[in-house]
Design a protein around this motif. Structure first.
Motif, mmCIF file in Angstrom:
data_model
loop_
_atom_site.group_PDB
_atom_site.id
_atom_site.type_symbol
_atom_site.label_atom_id
_atom_site.label_comp_id
_atom_site.label_asym_id
_atom_site.label_seq_id
_atom_site.Cartn_x
_atom_site.Cartn_y
_atom_site.Cartn_z
ATOM 1 N N THR A 6 0.967 -1.224 -0.017
ATOM 2 C CA THR A 6 0.265 0.113 0.416
ATOM 3 C C THR A 6 1.105 1.212 0.196
ATOM 4 O O THR A 6 2.367 0.274 0.423
ATOM 5 N N LEU A 7 0.650 2.471 -1.049
ATOM 6 C CA LEU A 7 1.581 3.745 -0.295
ATOM 7 C C LEU A 7 0.363 5.025 -0.875
ATOM 8 O O LEU A 7 -0.320 4.897 -1.954
ATOM 9 N N THR A 8 0.194 5.456 -0.020
ATOM 10 C CA THR A 8 -0.192 6.958 0.303
ATOM 11 C C THR A 8 0.828 8.148 0.301
ATOM 12 O O THR A 8 2.283 7.968 0.158
ATOM 13 N N GLY A 9 0.639 8.941 -0.879
ATOM 14 C CA GLY A 9 1.451 9.777 -1.456
ATOM 15 C C GLY A 9 0.147 10.927 -1.808
ATOM 16 O O GLY A 9 -0.838 10.458 -2.706
ATOM 17 N N GLN A 10 1.909 12.223 -2.630
ATOM 18 C CA GLN A 10 1.495 12.849 -3.133
ATOM 19 C C GLN A 10 1.358 12.461 -4.638
ATOM 20 O O GLN A 10 1.881 11.279 -5.181
ATOM 21 N N ALA A 11 0.817 12.954 -6.072
ATOM 22 C CA ALA A 11 0.616 12.502 -6.931
ATOM 23 C C ALA A 11 0.307 14.178 -8.137
ATOM 24 O O ALA A 11 0.189 14.729 -8.121
ATOM 25 N N ILE A 12 0.762 13.538 -9.060
ATOM 26 C CA ILE A 12 1.248 14.057 -10.169
ATOM 27 C C ILE A 12 0.224 14.207 -11.268
ATOM 28 O O ILE A 12 -0.086 13.242 -11.656
ATOM 29 N N PRO A 13 -0.740 16.086 -10.998
ATOM 30 C CA PRO A 13 -1.265 15.106 -12.491
ATOM 31 C C PRO A 13 -0.960 16.089 -13.201
ATOM 32 O O PRO A 13 -1.702 16.557 -13.975
ATOM 33 N N PHE A 14 -0.406 14.654 -14.269
ATOM 34 C CA PHE A 14 -0.280 14.665 -15.426
ATOM 35 C C PHE A 14 -0.977 15.224 -16.475
ATOM 36 O O PHE A 14 -1.068 16.051 -16.926
ATOM 37 N N GLY A 15 -1.675 14.217 -16.760
ATOM 38 C CA GLY A 15 -2.794 13.645 -17.231
ATOM 39 C C GLY A 15 -2.540 13.567 -19.068
ATOM 40 O O GLY A 15 -3.548 13.477 -19.739
ATOM 41 N N ALA A 16 -1.199 13.736 -19.517
ATOM 42 C CA ALA A 16 -0.769 13.737 -20.829
ATOM 43 C C ALA A 16 -1.233 12.355 -21.442
ATOM 44 O O ALA A 16 -0.997 11.292 -20.423
ATOM 45 N N ALA A 17 -2.324 12.471 -22.771
ATOM 46 C CA ALA A 17 -2.340 10.661 -23.990
ATOM 47 C C ALA A 17 -0.891 10.679 -24.630
ATOM 48 O O ALA A 17 -0.470 11.770 -24.914
ATOM 49 N N ASN A 18 -0.831 9.854 -25.079
ATOM 50 C CA ASN A 18 -0.344 9.215 -25.518
ATOM 51 C C ASN A 18 1.854 9.701 -25.711
ATOM 52 O O ASN A 18 2.251 10.134 -26.616
ATOM 53 N N VAL A 19 1.521 9.566 -24.412
ATOM 54 C CA VAL A 19 3.127 10.114 -24.099
ATOM 55 C C VAL A 19 4.274 8.722 -23.971
ATOM 56 O O VAL A 19 4.003 7.580 -23.784
ATOM 57 N N GLY A 59 9.464 14.261 -5.541
ATOM 58 C CA GLY A 59 8.936 13.951 -4.769
ATOM 59 C C GLY A 59 7.940 12.300 -4.943
ATOM 60 O O GLY A 59 7.889 11.772 -3.971
ATOM 61 N N ALA A 60 6.459 12.483 -5.419
ATOM 62 C CA ALA A 60 5.482 12.263 -5.290
ATOM 63 C C ALA A 60 5.425 11.299 -6.078
ATOM 64 O O ALA A 60 6.250 10.998 -6.634
ATOM 65 N N PRO A 61 4.802 9.477 -5.005
ATOM 66 C CA PRO A 61 5.293 8.609 -5.843
ATOM 67 C C PRO A 61 4.212 8.260 -6.954
ATOM 68 O O PRO A 61 4.321 6.837 -7.015
ATOM 69 N N ILE A 62 3.726 9.454 -7.022
ATOM 70 C CA ILE A 62 2.289 8.814 -8.057
ATOM 71 C C ILE A 62 2.181 9.132 -9.055
ATOM 72 O O ILE A 62 2.604 10.840 -8.624
ATOM 73 N N LEU A 63 1.845 8.997 -10.492
ATOM 74 C CA LEU A 63 1.684 9.482 -11.491
ATOM 75 C C LEU A 63 0.887 9.360 -12.039
ATOM 76 O O LEU A 63 0.105 7.979 -12.552
ATOM 77 N N ILE A 64 -0.110 10.078 -12.296
ATOM 78 C CA ILE A 64 -1.569 10.446 -13.376
ATOM 79 C C ILE A 64 -1.498 10.356 -14.825
ATOM 80 O O ILE A 64 -0.777 11.614 -15.047
ATOM 81 N N ALA A 65 -1.494 9.529 -15.266
ATOM 82 C CA ALA A 65 -0.991 10.236 -17.148
ATOM 83 C C ALA A 65 -2.542 9.444 -17.882
ATOM 84 O O ALA A 65 -3.363 9.571 -17.171
ATOM 85 N N GLY A 66 -2.237 10.018 -19.042
ATOM 86 C CA GLY A 66 -3.745 10.475 -20.301
ATOM 87 C C GLY A 66 -3.514 8.468 -20.477
ATOM 88 O O GLY A 66 -2.492 7.888 -20.438
#
Length: 197
Positions: A6-19, A59-66
């Motif tokens: 389990t991991l709790t942490g800040q997330a990077i709100p990147f969101g770009a598609a086709n990276v 330092g955020a351990p989570i990345l949110i991507a498209g």
């Protein structure tokens, strides 16, 4: 490989598609045989902008991507760079197959969620709120009672929760390998070189 539960942490709100993998780690940073230091080149073209989400969420351990994250060339440096940047989880509507395989082999958890869940997590991350990724229960949650379940291949889940890469899996079969080698040496001594003695 580090086990993941389990991991709790800040997330990077990147969101770009086709990276593609050249955005994740541009080719000019691939002149090394070491994984260490690749994080400095991760998303270099995006990070050239002063207001980029990577440096503002360092330092955020989570990345949110498209969708279709990790498309392009098959460079294993992409998950290495993400790990060196401190990212342990990428959440996206979908991943390129080769990238997904490389990520798994390097202990990076990939979570596939529908676009509406991604949109909600992007908003939570942009608000600076932590996100929890629970691999054991296969769910992503927020402080706002959001709950998004995700599917996971049982073998990959076993490997990730136990910190097992391919070498670790092989070492876990040490007793069976030793028993096989002992039996083969007895049944077929010529394989072990005993016939020429």
């Amino acid at each position: 490989m580090q086990a993941f539960t389990t991991l709790t942490g800040q997330a990077i709100p990147f969101g770009a598609a086709n990276v593609d993998t050249d955005v994740i780690i541009p080719a000019r940073f691939l002149k090394t045989v070491s994984r260490a230091g690749l994080g400095a080149g991760a998303f270099a073209t995006v990070r050239e902008r002063a207001d980029n989400v990577f440096d503002s969420n360092a330092g955020a351990p989570i990345l949110i991507a498209g969708a279709n994250f990790g498309c392009g060339s098959s460079r294993e440096h992409a998950p290495w760079a993400l790990a060196d940047l401190g990212i342990r989880v990428v959440i996206s509507p979908g991943f390129a197959d080769i990238f997904a395989g490389n990520a798994f082999k390097n202990g990076l958890l990939l979570v596939t969620l529908p676009q509406d869940a991604i949109d909600r997590l992007m908003a939570v991350a942009a608000d600076g709120q932590a996100i929890t990724v629970d691999l054991e229960n296969q769910v992503v949650t927020t402080p706002f009672q959001d709950r998004f379940e995700f599917a996971m291949d049982p073998f990959r889940k076993h490997c990730l929760t136990n910190g097992l890469d391919e070498i670790g899996l092989t070492l876990g079969m040490d007793a069976a390998i030793a028993a096989h080698e002992a039996r083969a040496a007895t049944e077929r001594p010529w394989l072990a070189g005993a016939a020429g003695r």
